[in-house]
Design an enzyme around this catalytic site. Sequence first.
Site, PDB file in Angstrom:
ATOM      1  N   ASP A 206       0.869  -1.170   0.000  1.00 31.14           N
ATOM      2  CA  ASP A 206       0.000   0.000   0.000  1.00 31.14           C
ATOM      3  C   ASP A 206       0.908   1.222   0.000  1.00 31.14           C
ATOM      4  O   ASP A 206       2.102   1.124   0.263  1.00 31.14           O
ATOM      5  CB  ASP A 206      -0.871  -0.016   1.265  1.00 31.14           C
TER       6      ASP A 206
ATOM      7  N   TYR B 157      -0.578   8.124  -2.213  1.00 27.43           N
ATOM      8  CA  TYR B 157      -0.585   8.132  -3.681  1.00 27.43           C
ATOM      9  C   TYR B 157      -1.764   8.929  -4.251  1.00 27.43           C
ATOM     10  O   TYR B 157      -1.738   9.327  -5.418  1.00 27.43           O
ATOM     11  CB  TYR B 157      -0.694   6.697  -4.216  1.00 27.43           C
ATOM     12  N   GLY B 158      -2.800   9.093  -3.451  1.00 25.49           N
ATOM     13  CA  GLY B 158      -4.051   9.716  -3.927  1.00 25.49           C
ATOM     14  C   GLY B 158      -3.863  10.973  -4.761  1.00 25.49           C
ATOM     15  O   GLY B 158      -4.461  11.104  -5.828  1.00 25.49           O
TER      16      GLY B 158
ATOM     17  N   CYS C  55      -4.391  -1.141  -2.001  1.00 26.78           N
ATOM     18  CA  CYS C  55      -4.452   0.312  -2.137  1.00 26.78           C
ATOM     19  C   CYS C  55      -5.288   0.588  -3.377  1.00 26.78           C
ATOM     20  O   CYS C  55      -4.971   0.089  -4.463  1.00 26.78           O
ATOM     21  CB  CYS C  55      -3.029   0.834  -2.308  1.00 26.78           C
ATOM     22  N   ASN C  56      -6.337   1.351  -3.197  1.00 25.10           N
ATOM     23  CA  ASN C  56      -7.221   1.618  -4.328  1.00 25.10           C
ATOM     24  C   ASN C  56      -6.527   2.417  -5.424  1.00 25.10           C
ATOM     25  O   ASN C  56      -6.682   2.121  -6.606  1.00 25.10           O
ATOM     26  CB  ASN C  56      -8.470   2.363  -3.856  1.00 25.10           C
ATOM     27  N   SER C  57      -5.761   3.432  -5.020  1.00 26.83           N
ATOM     28  CA  SER C  57      -5.101   4.262  -6.030  1.00 26.83           C
ATOM     29  C   SER C  57      -4.110   3.439  -6.845  1.00 26.83           C
ATOM     30  O   SER C  57      -4.059   3.544  -8.073  1.00 26.83           O
ATOM     31  CB  SER C  57      -4.358   5.422  -5.361  1.00 26.83           C
TER      32      SER C  57
ATOM     33  N   CYS D 145     -11.373   3.294  -0.459  1.00 30.64           N
ATOM     34  CA  CYS D 145     -10.049   3.704   0.026  1.00 30.64           C
ATOM     35  C   CYS D 145      -9.834   2.914   1.300  1.00 30.64           C
ATOM     36  O   CYS D 145     -10.728   2.806   2.140  1.00 30.64           O
ATOM     37  CB  CYS D 145     -10.025   5.211   0.303  1.00 30.64           C
ATOM     38  N   THR D 146      -8.637   2.340   1.453  1.00 29.07           N
ATOM     39  CA  THR D 146      -8.409   1.435   2.582  1.00 29.07           C
ATOM     40  C   THR D 146      -8.355   2.169   3.927  1.00 29.07           C
ATOM     41  O   THR D 146      -8.330   1.533   4.972  1.00 29.07           O
ATOM     42  CB  THR D 146      -7.109   0.624   2.380  1.00 29.07           C
ATOM     43  N   HIS D 147      -8.355   3.509   3.925  1.00 30.16           N
ATOM     44  CA  HIS D 147      -8.448   4.239   5.188  1.00 30.16           C
ATOM     45  C   HIS D 147      -9.887   4.292   5.707  1.00 30.16           C
ATOM     46  O   HIS D 147     -10.108   4.484   6.903  1.00 30.16           O
ATOM     47  CB  HIS D 147      -7.978   5.689   5.004  1.00 30.16           C
TER      48      HIS D 147
END
Lengths: 272, 272
Positions: free
Chosen positions: B10, B42-43, B73-75, B184-186
Amino acid sequence: MNHRPIGIFDSGVGGLTVMRKIMDRLPRESLIYLGDTARGPYGPRELGEVRLFALEIASYLESMGVKLIVIACNSATAAGLLEVQRRCRVPVIGVIEPGARGAVHATLNRRIGVIGTRATVRSRSYIRAIRALDAGARVFSRACPTLVDFVERGEVEGPEVEKAVRGYLQPLLRREIDVLILGCTHYPLLQPLIGKVAGARVTLINSAEAVAHEVDNKLRARGHSNESTASPYYRFLCTGGKEHMIRLGKMFLGPEVDKVEEVPLDDIVGRF
Amino acid sequence: MNHRPIGIFDSGVGGLTVMRKIMDRLPRESLIYLGDTARGPYGPRELGEVRLFALEIASYLESMGVKLIVIACNSATAAGLLEVQRRCRVPVIGVIEPGARGAVHATLNRRIGVIGTRATVRSRSYIRAIRALDAGARVFSRACPTLVDFVERGEVEGPEVEKAVRGYLQPLLRREIDVLILGCTHYPLLQPLIGKVAGARVTLINSAEAVAHEVDNKLRARGHSNESTASPYYRFLCTGGKEHMIRLGKMFLGPEVDKVEEVPLDDIVGRF
């Protein structure tokens, strides 16, 4: 909603192999099967025509109050899944994506073979579905136009059909595939023969099981599974030649196919 | 092969929510987590740059002998999954497709909301993944650039963060979504607050669980699950600021994050 049946359709009898797996996995669900025997097989037809047939049948099944539709036919999924999903109010599941997923999970060397009808292979649907799940996979496809006829004649073993299977598979085996998708709902009946020709190193993927799993997941996630303990019902419809469907139905699905109702094509044509 | 670890990476600590679910579901698997804390988040970065970072880290993890890679990580999934799959020898799983699948299963009205970073939303990856599963679904996306900062400050409740969440969700709720993907993993750490603002009618989809399920299926299908009863090991790596990762790691994953190793960025940069 929960008590409503699931609708399943195919160009003919092949989809009954998919229905069998859905019956086994979801024994509480009522199922309506429609085989478009008057206009099938779809394999040799143009994609645009098959798409129209799929839209008509899906609309007919929706009018019968189904809660979910399964397109249990590779050609119709390839040609029409997207349009049917766009036009229907209920969820629609095809056979290609679940099979592609099973293959991507099972392959070790990421070299995947696909056999199917001309329409399915020409549509490149399996290639797209596999690449969406693993962009690094290599896909080798082959149309096997004569295999459906062998199966429908009940000829699932013997030197002639073995020679045909061998001819179709050889070019794929030369590419060192380690997974082979049976991309036509007729092929599970040839599974012993295909397995023998392909050899033990090649895993065969029969989409029917993956589809049943997908139907189960979808109903659960939506809270639409039938929890009732009352017996479900099964209806078998076709658009022509019901004796043919009863005879082959016993081979494709089992003894449950004892009564088949004929639907006049006029009730379906022009619905869309 | 079976005893080799799974690699997870991530841009920072968010992917630890995914690792938690993988630990819970697959307690016999050893896991190596790498958070690119020196270059994350990274967003706000360009997709091309994030793709390069993903390729470098995947190559680094492959050199450590992992049997499977999870881009947690989505981004990075949006920017790099396809390229990483093409370049790696081991299977690579991203977080977007499993989340999209969960949403398509759960929605009743086929109106799906997605929240994520700017990079994720700009990539349109969720829209593509959802439409591939249901061409008739409507997708409404919204970038929520400030939420990651709130979470990293440990601010997961209170009037200020609630006001931000409300502002982001309002336009989606007005479109009558019945499912919301936490893209988003947050965001799983904000799940109670997001659930309160979205209301009981909206189902929240946390991709982490779907990813763990996918990893399980993939390892089983390939015969690569670890069947050994010896204890697995967990390693936590980061590219900078390990105190930050230890502190947040306890919040994102749990007490297992007690030791974090720093990897010099030089070992990763230029690998690809």
